[in-house]
Design a protein around this motif. Structure first.
Motif, PDB file in Angstrom:
ATOM      1  N   MET A   1     126.872 -21.082   6.361  1.00  0.00           N
ATOM      2  CA  MET A   1     127.069 -20.140   5.257  1.00  0.00           C
ATOM      3  C   MET A   1     126.332 -18.841   5.576  1.00  0.00           C
ATOM      4  N   ALA A   2     126.963 -17.728   5.301  1.00  0.00           N
ATOM      5  CA  ALA A   2     126.370 -16.408   5.561  1.00  0.00           C
ATOM      6  C   ALA A   2     125.309 -16.071   4.530  1.00  0.00           C
ATOM      7  N   ASP A   3     124.375 -15.240   4.949  1.00  0.00           N
ATOM      8  CA  ASP A   3     123.349 -14.781   4.013  1.00  0.00           C
ATOM      9  C   ASP A   3     123.993 -13.975   2.899  1.00  0.00           C
ATOM     10  N   LYS A   4     123.373 -14.010   1.738  1.00  0.00           N
ATOM     11  CA  LYS A   4     123.893 -13.329   0.555  1.00  0.00           C
ATOM     12  C   LYS A   4     122.943 -12.205   0.167  1.00  0.00           C
ATOM     13  N   GLN A   5     123.513 -11.038  -0.107  1.00  0.00           N
ATOM     14  CA  GLN A   5     122.668  -9.935  -0.565  1.00  0.00           C
ATOM     15  C   GLN A   5     122.309 -10.188  -2.025  1.00  0.00           C
ATOM     16  N   LEU A   6     121.020 -10.408  -2.244  1.00  0.00           N
ATOM     17  CA  LEU A   6     120.511 -10.735  -3.570  1.00  0.00           C
ATOM     18  C   LEU A   6     120.178  -9.473  -4.364  1.00  0.00           C
ATOM     19  N   VAL A   7     119.649  -8.448  -3.676  1.00  0.00           N
ATOM     20  CA  VAL A   7     119.224  -7.208  -4.330  1.00  0.00           C
ATOM     21  C   VAL A   7     119.788  -6.026  -3.569  1.00  0.00           C
ATOM     22  N   ASP A   8     120.329  -5.072  -4.295  1.00  0.00           N
ATOM     23  CA  ASP A   8     120.805  -3.809  -3.739  1.00  0.00           C
ATOM     24  C   ASP A   8     120.551  -2.742  -4.802  1.00  0.00           C
ATOM     25  N   GLU A   9     119.353  -2.147  -4.756  1.00  0.00           N
ATOM     26  CA  GLU A   9     118.928  -1.209  -5.804  1.00  0.00           C
ATOM     27  C   GLU A   9     118.545   0.136  -5.218  1.00  0.00           C
ATOM     28  N   VAL A  10     118.886   1.179  -5.956  1.00  0.00           N
ATOM     29  CA  VAL A  10     118.428   2.529  -5.638  1.00  0.00           C
ATOM     30  C   VAL A  10     117.905   3.122  -6.937  1.00  0.00           C
ATOM     31  N   HIS A  11     116.657   3.586  -6.907  1.00  0.00           N
ATOM     32  CA  HIS A  11     116.050   4.227  -8.074  1.00  0.00           C
ATOM     33  C   HIS A  11     115.783   5.683  -7.717  1.00  0.00           C
ATOM     34  N   HIS A  12     116.414   6.576  -8.452  1.00  0.00           N
ATOM     35  CA  HIS A  12     116.221   8.010  -8.214  1.00  0.00           C
ATOM     36  C   HIS A  12     114.952   8.469  -8.934  1.00  0.00           C
ATOM     37  N   ILE A  13     114.156   9.239  -8.223  1.00  0.00           N
ATOM     38  CA  ILE A  13     112.872   9.702  -8.753  1.00  0.00           C
ATOM     39  C   ILE A  13     113.023  11.163  -9.152  1.00  0.00           C
ATOM     40  N   TYR A  14     112.670  11.467 -10.389  1.00  0.00           N
ATOM     41  CA  TYR A  14     112.749  12.832 -10.877  1.00  0.00           C
ATOM     42  C   TYR A  14     111.803  13.735 -10.096  1.00  0.00           C
ATOM     43  N   ARG A  15     112.178  14.993  -9.981  1.00  0.00           N
ATOM     44  CA  ARG A  15     111.389  15.973  -9.231  1.00  0.00           C
ATOM     45  C   ARG A  15     109.929  16.010  -9.702  1.00  0.00           C
ATOM     46  N   LYS A  16     109.703  15.943 -11.016  1.00  0.00           N
ATOM     47  CA  LYS A  16     108.342  15.984 -11.564  1.00  0.00           C
ATOM     48  C   LYS A  16     107.503  14.788 -11.114  1.00  0.00           C
ATOM     49  N   ARG A  17     108.157  13.689 -10.739  1.00  0.00           N
ATOM     50  CA  ARG A  17     107.440  12.468 -10.333  1.00  0.00           C
ATOM     51  C   ARG A  17     107.431  12.275  -8.829  1.00  0.00           C
ATOM     52  N   GLY A  18     107.899  13.292  -8.072  1.00  0.00           N
ATOM     53  CA  GLY A  18     107.821  13.196  -6.617  1.00  0.00           C
ATOM     54  C   GLY A  18     109.130  13.376  -5.880  1.00  0.00           C
ATOM     55  N   ASN A  19     110.250  13.263  -6.602  1.00  0.00           N
ATOM     56  CA  ASN A  19     111.561  13.470  -5.997  1.00  0.00           C
ATOM     57  C   ASN A  19     111.916  12.333  -5.042  1.00  0.00           C
ATOM     58  N   GLY A  20     113.141  12.269  -4.622  1.00  0.00           N
ATOM     59  CA  GLY A  20     113.595  11.274  -3.667  1.00  0.00           C
ATOM     60  C   GLY A  20     114.156  10.035  -4.336  1.00  0.00           C
ATOM     61  N   GLN A  21     114.123   8.939  -3.591  1.00  0.00           N
ATOM     62  CA  GLN A  21     114.631   7.683  -4.116  1.00  0.00           C
ATOM     63  C   GLN A  21     113.912   6.491  -3.482  1.00  0.00           C
ATOM     64  N   LEU A  22     113.854   5.426  -4.243  1.00  0.00           N
ATOM     65  CA  LEU A  22     113.341   4.154  -3.755  1.00  0.00           C
ATOM     66  C   LEU A  22     114.539   3.249  -3.512  1.00  0.00           C
ATOM     67  N   ARG A  23     114.584   2.653  -2.333  1.00  0.00           N
ATOM     68  CA  ARG A  23     115.696   1.784  -1.944  1.00  0.00           C
ATOM     69  C   ARG A  23     115.147   0.383  -1.706  1.00  0.00           C
ATOM     70  N   ARG A  24     115.822  -0.621  -2.252  1.00  0.00           N
ATOM     71  CA  ARG A  24     115.394  -2.018  -2.080  1.00  0.00           C
ATOM     72  C   ARG A  24     116.635  -2.868  -1.843  1.00  0.00           C
ATOM     73  N   GLU A  25     116.680  -3.511  -0.671  1.00  0.00           N
ATOM     74  CA  GLU A  25     117.765  -4.413  -0.316  1.00  0.00           C
ATOM     75  C   GLU A  25     117.150  -5.718   0.194  1.00  0.00           C
ATOM     76  N   VAL A  26     117.666  -6.835  -0.302  1.00  0.00           N
ATOM     77  CA  VAL A  26     117.132  -8.135   0.089  1.00  0.00           C
ATOM     78  C   VAL A  26     118.300  -9.119   0.232  1.00  0.00           C
ATOM     79  N   TRP A  27     118.304  -9.843   1.359  1.00  0.00           N
ATOM     80  CA  TRP A  27     119.285 -10.881   1.614  1.00  0.00           C
ATOM     81  C   TRP A  27     118.566 -12.224   1.685  1.00  0.00           C
ATOM     82  N   VAL A  28     119.214 -13.283   1.206  1.00  0.00           N
ATOM     83  CA  VAL A  28     118.631 -14.625   1.235  1.00  0.00           C
ATOM     84  C   VAL A  28     119.620 -15.609   1.864  1.00  0.00           C
ATOM     85  N   ASP A  29     119.067 -16.726   2.359  1.00  0.00           N
ATOM     86  CA  ASP A  29     119.916 -17.786   2.899  1.00  0.00           C
ATOM     87  C   ASP A  29     120.282 -18.763   1.787  1.00  0.00           C
TER      88      ASP A  29
END
Length: 97
Positions: A1-29
């Motif tokens: 069985m292939a691994d499954k992507q459990l988490v695929d998140e992108v959180h955009h950060i407002y300019r006042k809080r630093g700008n950019g984005q946080l990316r989180r991806e997690v695969w499980v067996d």
């Protein structure tokens, strides 16, 4: 069985809080164990190389490593929870700058 992507998140950060984005991806067996991960803080205004990745951790390319402002270094892997804690610590240190 292939691994499954459990988490695929992108959180955009407002300019006042630093700008950019946080990316989180997690695969499980089929047992629910993490087999692959990618945690990243991306901000092209801070880091113009490495696709804007300011700091990140992943296990692509067959080994665990840390990205920091364009440099990449192997790291010792203890657990995924440890990697998450290291990433959060790095991200919080960047926010305090």
């Amino acid at each position: 069985m292939a691994d499954k992507q459990l988490v695929d998140e992108v959180h955009h950060i407002y300019r006042k809080r630093g700008n950019g984005q946080l990316r989180r991806e997690v695969w499980v067996d089929e047992r629910g164990e993490v087999t692959r991960y990618n945690l990243a803080y991306i901000n092209h205004a801070i880091c113009a190389v490495d696709n804007g990745r300011v700091v990140g951790y992943d296990n692509q390319h067959g080994y665990h490593h840390r990205h920091y402002l364009g440099d990449m270094h192997p790291i010792d892997f203890i657990s995924f929870e440890d990697i998450e804690a290291r990433f959060e610590e790095d991200w919080m240190a960047l926010r305090r700058r």
